[in-house]
Design a protein around this motif. Sequence first.
Motif, PDB file in Angstrom:
ATOM      1  N   LEU A   1      45.227  32.915  40.628  1.00 63.65           N
ATOM      2  CA  LEU A   1      44.838  32.720  42.121  1.00 63.65           C
ATOM      3  C   LEU A   1      43.474  33.562  42.484  1.00 63.65           C
ATOM      4  O   LEU A   1      43.350  34.644  41.701  1.00 63.65           O
ATOM      5  CB  LEU A   1      45.888  33.358  43.050  1.00 63.65           C
ATOM      6  CG  LEU A   1      46.986  32.437  43.495  1.00 63.65           C
ATOM      7  CD1 LEU A   1      48.422  33.177  43.449  1.00 63.65           C
ATOM      8  CD2 LEU A   1      46.849  31.635  44.598  1.00 63.65           C
ATOM      9  N   PHE A   2      42.564  32.780  43.279  1.00 64.03           N
ATOM     10  CA  PHE A   2      41.488  33.496  43.439  1.00 64.03           C
ATOM     11  C   PHE A   2      41.322  33.511  45.028  1.00 64.03           C
ATOM     12  O   PHE A   2      41.324  32.650  45.694  1.00 64.03           O
ATOM     13  CB  PHE A   2      40.242  32.615  43.117  1.00 64.03           C
ATOM     14  CG  PHE A   2      39.914  32.664  41.713  1.00 64.03           C
ATOM     15  CD1 PHE A   2      39.129  33.515  40.788  1.00 64.03           C
ATOM     16  CD2 PHE A   2      40.681  31.774  40.688  1.00 64.03           C
ATOM     17  CE1 PHE A   2      38.941  33.354  39.487  1.00 64.03           C
ATOM     18  CE2 PHE A   2      40.288  31.722  39.202  1.00 64.03           C
ATOM     19  CZ  PHE A   2      39.868  32.753  38.747  1.00 64.03           C
ATOM     20  N   CYS A   3      41.347  34.399  45.642  1.00 64.92           N
ATOM     21  CA  CYS A   3      41.050  34.799  47.148  1.00 64.92           C
ATOM     22  C   CYS A   3      39.605  34.958  47.561  1.00 64.92           C
ATOM     23  O   CYS A   3      38.950  35.841  47.112  1.00 64.92           O
ATOM     24  CB  CYS A   3      41.782  36.228  47.448  1.00 64.92           C
ATOM     25  SG  CYS A   3      43.596  35.882  47.435  1.00 64.92           S
ATOM     26  N   ILE A   4      39.060  33.931  48.249  1.00 65.57           N
ATOM     27  CA  ILE A   4      37.822  33.622  48.563  1.00 65.57           C
ATOM     28  C   ILE A   4      37.808  34.355  50.194  1.00 65.57           C
ATOM     29  O   ILE A   4      38.420  33.591  50.993  1.00 65.57           O
ATOM     30  CB  ILE A   4      37.108  32.298  48.369  1.00 65.57           C
ATOM     31  CG1 ILE A   4      37.533  31.927  47.108  1.00 65.57           C
ATOM     32  CG2 ILE A   4      35.954  32.396  48.879  1.00 65.57           C
ATOM     33  CD1 ILE A   4      36.910  32.631  46.066  1.00 65.57           C
ATOM     34  N   ASN A   5      36.926  35.164  50.610  1.00 65.77           N
ATOM     35  CA  ASN A   5      36.644  35.665  51.874  1.00 65.77           C
ATOM     36  C   ASN A   5      35.390  36.275  52.088  1.00 65.77           C
ATOM     37  O   ASN A   5      34.897  37.139  51.127  1.00 65.77           O
ATOM     38  CB  ASN A   5      37.759  36.825  51.931  1.00 65.77           C
ATOM     39  CG  ASN A   5      38.197  37.027  53.578  1.00 65.77           C
ATOM     40  OD1 ASN A   5      37.200  36.763  54.360  1.00 65.77           O
ATOM     41  ND2 ASN A   5      39.353  37.474  53.819  1.00 65.77           N
ATOM     42  N   ILE A   6      34.806  35.705  53.156  1.00 66.64           N
ATOM     43  CA  ILE A   6      33.545  36.192  53.536  1.00 66.64           C
ATOM     44  C   ILE A   6      33.683  37.598  53.924  1.00 66.64           C
ATOM     45  O   ILE A   6      32.617  38.460  54.011  1.00 66.64           O
ATOM     46  CB  ILE A   6      32.779  35.352  54.480  1.00 66.64           C
ATOM     47  CG1 ILE A   6      31.265  35.699  54.573  1.00 66.64           C
ATOM     48  CG2 ILE A   6      33.677  35.672  55.911  1.00 66.64           C
ATOM     49  CD1 ILE A   6      30.494  35.258  53.660  1.00 66.64           C
ATOM     50  N   ASN A   7      35.105  38.206  54.525  1.00 65.57           N
ATOM     51  CA  ASN A   7      35.389  39.507  55.076  1.00 65.57           C
ATOM     52  C   ASN A   7      35.396  40.434  53.998  1.00 65.57           C
ATOM     53  O   ASN A   7      36.679  40.654  53.463  1.00 65.57           O
ATOM     54  CB  ASN A   7      36.077  39.408  55.965  1.00 65.57           C
ATOM     55  CG  ASN A   7      36.376  40.698  56.582  1.00 65.57           C
ATOM     56  OD1 ASN A   7      36.302  41.899  56.213  1.00 65.57           O
ATOM     57  ND2 ASN A   7      36.943  40.538  58.109  1.00 65.57           N
TER      58      ASN A   7
ATOM     59  N   ILE B   1      45.467  37.860  40.247  1.00 69.26           N
ATOM     60  CA  ILE B   1      44.802  37.303  41.552  1.00 69.26           C
ATOM     61  C   ILE B   1      43.373  38.049  41.609  1.00 69.26           C
ATOM     62  O   ILE B   1      43.302  39.390  41.660  1.00 69.26           O
ATOM     63  CB  ILE B   1      45.329  38.053  42.849  1.00 69.26           C
ATOM     64  CG1 ILE B   1      46.897  37.304  43.081  1.00 69.26           C
ATOM     65  CG2 ILE B   1      44.721  37.510  44.211  1.00 69.26           C
ATOM     66  CD1 ILE B   1      47.670  37.682  44.377  1.00 69.26           C
ATOM     67  N   GLU B   2      42.303  37.521  41.534  1.00 71.68           N
ATOM     68  CA  GLU B   2      40.902  37.862  41.688  1.00 71.68           C
ATOM     69  C   GLU B   2      40.537  37.711  43.144  1.00 71.68           C
ATOM     70  O   GLU B   2      40.713  36.781  44.052  1.00 71.68           O
ATOM     71  CB  GLU B   2      40.167  37.071  40.659  1.00 71.68           C
ATOM     72  CG  GLU B   2      40.307  36.875  39.361  1.00 71.68           C
ATOM     73  CD  GLU B   2      39.989  38.418  38.681  1.00 71.68           C
ATOM     74  OE1 GLU B   2      39.185  39.062  39.136  1.00 71.68           O
ATOM     75  OE2 GLU B   2      40.609  38.342  37.528  1.00 71.68           O
ATOM     76  N   PHE B   3      39.718  38.621  43.417  1.00 71.68           N
ATOM     77  CA  PHE B   3      39.403  38.717  44.800  1.00 71.68           C
ATOM     78  C   PHE B   3      37.757  38.547  44.868  1.00 71.68           C
ATOM     79  O   PHE B   3      37.012  39.472  44.444  1.00 71.68           O
ATOM     80  CB  PHE B   3      39.597  40.276  45.644  1.00 71.68           C
ATOM     81  CG  PHE B   3      41.126  40.041  45.554  1.00 71.68           C
ATOM     82  CD1 PHE B   3      42.025  39.925  46.836  1.00 71.68           C
ATOM     83  CD2 PHE B   3      41.750  41.217  44.613  1.00 71.68           C
ATOM     84  CE1 PHE B   3      43.279  40.079  46.879  1.00 71.68           C
ATOM     85  CE2 PHE B   3      43.030  41.302  44.826  1.00 71.68           C
ATOM     86  CZ  PHE B   3      44.062  40.958  45.696  1.00 71.68           C
ATOM     87  N   VAL B   4      37.242  37.502  45.665  1.00 72.60           N
ATOM     88  CA  VAL B   4      35.856  37.164  45.590  1.00 72.60           C
ATOM     89  C   VAL B   4      35.349  37.204  47.081  1.00 72.60           C
ATOM     90  O   VAL B   4      35.965  36.457  47.738  1.00 72.60           O
ATOM     91  CB  VAL B   4      35.986  35.861  45.003  1.00 72.60           C
ATOM     92  CG1 VAL B   4      34.239  35.376  44.675  1.00 72.60           C
ATOM     93  CG2 VAL B   4      36.369  35.611  43.547  1.00 72.60           C
ATOM     94  N   ASN B   5      34.196  37.943  47.168  1.00 73.75           N
ATOM     95  CA  ASN B   5      33.529  37.899  48.449  1.00 73.75           C
ATOM     96  C   ASN B   5      32.468  36.933  48.213  1.00 73.75           C
ATOM     97  O   ASN B   5      31.334  36.946  47.921  1.00 73.75           O
ATOM     98  CB  ASN B   5      32.862  39.406  48.533  1.00 73.75           C
ATOM     99  CG  ASN B   5      32.294  39.639  49.897  1.00 73.75           C
ATOM    100  OD1 ASN B   5      31.314  40.349  50.216  1.00 73.75           O
ATOM    101  ND2 ASN B   5      32.887  39.082  51.202  1.00 73.75           N
ATOM    102  N   SER B   6      32.940  35.917  49.145  1.00 68.05           N
ATOM    103  CA  SER B   6      32.022  34.389  49.335  1.00 68.05           C
ATOM    104  C   SER B   6      32.239  33.907  50.318  1.00 68.05           C
ATOM    105  O   SER B   6      33.386  33.928  51.072  1.00 68.05           O
ATOM    106  CB  SER B   6      32.105  33.599  47.974  1.00 68.05           C
ATOM    107  OG  SER B   6      31.545  32.360  47.947  1.00 68.05           O
ATOM    108  N   THR B   7      31.024  33.117  50.871  1.00 67.01           N
ATOM    109  CA  THR B   7      31.089  32.095  51.868  1.00 67.01           C
ATOM    110  C   THR B   7      31.978  30.714  51.530  1.00 67.01           C
ATOM    111  O   THR B   7      32.097  30.504  50.273  1.00 67.01           O
ATOM    112  CB  THR B   7      29.756  31.861  52.438  1.00 67.01           C
ATOM    113  OG1 THR B   7      30.139  30.640  53.525  1.00 67.01           O
ATOM    114  CG2 THR B   7      29.065  31.258  51.521  1.00 67.01           C
ATOM    115  N   SER B   8      32.544  30.102  52.408  1.00 65.14           N
ATOM    116  CA  SER B   8      33.349  28.755  52.070  1.00 65.14           C
ATOM    117  C   SER B   8      32.623  27.578  51.662  1.00 65.14           C
ATOM    118  O   SER B   8      32.769  26.720  51.194  1.00 65.14           O
ATOM    119  CB  SER B   8      33.963  28.553  53.325  1.00 65.14           C
ATOM    120  OG  SER B   8      33.432  28.407  54.398  1.00 65.14           O
TER     121      SER B   8
END
Length: 264
Positions: free
Chosen positions: A86-92, A105-112
């Motif tokens: 899983l990749f969690c994409i969050n601008i926050n 689970i990878e956490f990625v700081n990015s816009t949608s």
Amino acid sequence: IRKNEKDVINLYNSLSPIMQLATGGTMLNFGYWEKNTIDPITAQENLCYYFGNLSELDNAKTVVDVGSGLSAPAIFWRKNYDHLKLFCININYAQLHFSGTQKNIEFVNSTSTKLPFSNNSVDRVLALESSQHFKPLKDFISESRRILKSDGVFTLALPVTLHPSSLFKLGILKFTWSSEHYHLDHVKELVKLGGFKIHDEQLIGNKVYAPLANYYVENRKELKKSILQKYPNYVEKILYKSILKMKKASDQKIIDYVVLKCKF
């Protein structure tokens, strides 16, 4: 009022603890309330299970959860489908750090609207009660199509209005519904223009809004005590009035909650 990405981040940083105080958990969705559902955490897990099952997570490998919040849904899916990456994409950025390190689970700081994945590289793109914040929504849809494999699944769950005049009937929700007020037909049109076919469409507002409102009304005394530990009294009053209006708008078919399963 502006509802740009920075505003949404600030809003969630300020107000998402209300949801945590009211539910005792870390999921930020409204939940899916069945007849035997007695508390918000169970309802929220029900929604995650319903959404994951519809998205065919049992035969997926690589899943991108866009607008992942505090990552509780992704952690839930990982426990129920232990083969997933899983990749969690969050601008926050702050929310991404909330759950700490999680297996697979990878956490990625990015816009949608600019997803950091190569073309045709993932099996699923999910947006569970998050795409109502994405602007422009069409860019998120086109990015999802770009990164999905040809046999991939794109699934959305979001609150919607049902009629063109609905905005004028929302009352206090015009201000406290802190997202875009997307009309159902508009969302479906954008999905189709983005190259997807809608394989399943479910309107589940009757199992979302009214049961949640009823739970709050029935337990308001205790919930109010918890909320007032961190927030002034007027915040709880606005929340209460908003919840009552949400129930009324749902009963009057002004708003609903749609789940769309899409493929190429």
